[in-house]
Structures are given as structure tokens and as C-alpha cells.
Scaffold this motif. Sequence first.
Motif, short mmCIF file in Angstrom:
data_model
loop_
_atom_site.label_atom_id
_atom_site.label_comp_id
_atom_site.label_asym_id
_atom_site.label_seq_id
_atom_site.Cartn_x
_atom_site.Cartn_y
_atom_site.Cartn_z
N THR A 115 0.82 -1.21 0.00
CA THR A 115 0.00 0.00 0.00
C THR A 115 0.86 1.26 0.00
O THR A 115 0.34 2.36 -0.18
N ARG A 116 2.17 1.11 0.19
CA ARG A 116 3.06 2.27 0.29
C ARG A 116 2.93 3.25 -0.88
O ARG A 116 2.79 4.46 -0.65
N LEU A 173 -0.34 5.22 -0.51
CA LEU A 173 -0.30 6.14 0.62
C LEU A 173 0.60 7.34 0.32
O LEU A 173 0.29 8.47 0.69
#
Length: 158
Positions: A10-11, A14
Amino acid sequence: MLNSPDASSTRPYLLRAMHEWCTDSGFTPYAAIFVDETVQVPMEYVKNNEIVLNLGYDATAGLTLGNEFIEFKARFGGVPREIIIPINRVMAIYAKENGQGMSFPMGTSSEAMTAPKKMPPVRPALSAVETLHTKDGPEADPPTPTTPSGRPALKRVK
């Protein structure tokens, strides 16, 4: 690329969300980067294997916040440079003006090369930032682990 090691991370999402929030709110997005042989940045600005970069549209040209890399061109000391940062080397992204942002867990150098088996929780809302501005671009002392849990903590210096 669905089969890449970072496909489920998910980095990158985000990072894009925090960058968009900073930009929409009129703040300057900064990113703290862990520097190793996979990162292409001006090494003369790296301290303790870390560098803080201004990711604002005013400081970058051709900024791409991709799923695997952050890429852009920027001037350092008046010299144009091409910057390439693997997503898994980003330690934090935050607003320069108020320090609000998000930090990401970093493993050892070899661990950071691959996605973790289980994604650790992300700690939101950095409270403060330590930065030093130069004439041609930002440079900052990197965040250092100071909390009992060993998580990075940033400190504001005026």
C-alpha cells in the motif's frame, strides 16, 4: 506488474495520497529517503545514508509517483539531476510547514529490497520535522530512532 514483490504494497498509494493532500492543502511535500545502491540521488547531500527531498511541483520536473519508483528531475546547487527512488526506500512523507505526514517501517538493507510477508501497520501523523534549507534546495538531518519501540521520531528545529 501483478507478480512483482511489491504488488500488494500500500506504500505507493499512501505516498500519492499524502502528496496530493499536501499539494491540495497548500503545503510542501517532503520525503525522507533511505539511501543505498538502489537509490539515484546526489550523494553529496546524503548524510548517514539518508536524504530529505522536496517533492513539490515547484521543486521538481516530470514528477512520477509510480508503484515501484518515484522519479523526477531537480536542481541541486544549480545542477540538474535525475532522481530515481525505489518506493520501498521512502521512510516518511510529510508537510514541511506543519510536520504532518506518515512514516513507513524500514527493515535492514536486504529486507527493504523485498516486500515484507505481512505488512506492518503504518504510523500516521508525524508531529515534527528537522530540516535545514540551502539556497538551491532542501537538505535535512534524517529522522533518528528515539522512541522506546525503536520507531523513527522527528524533531522540529527552528
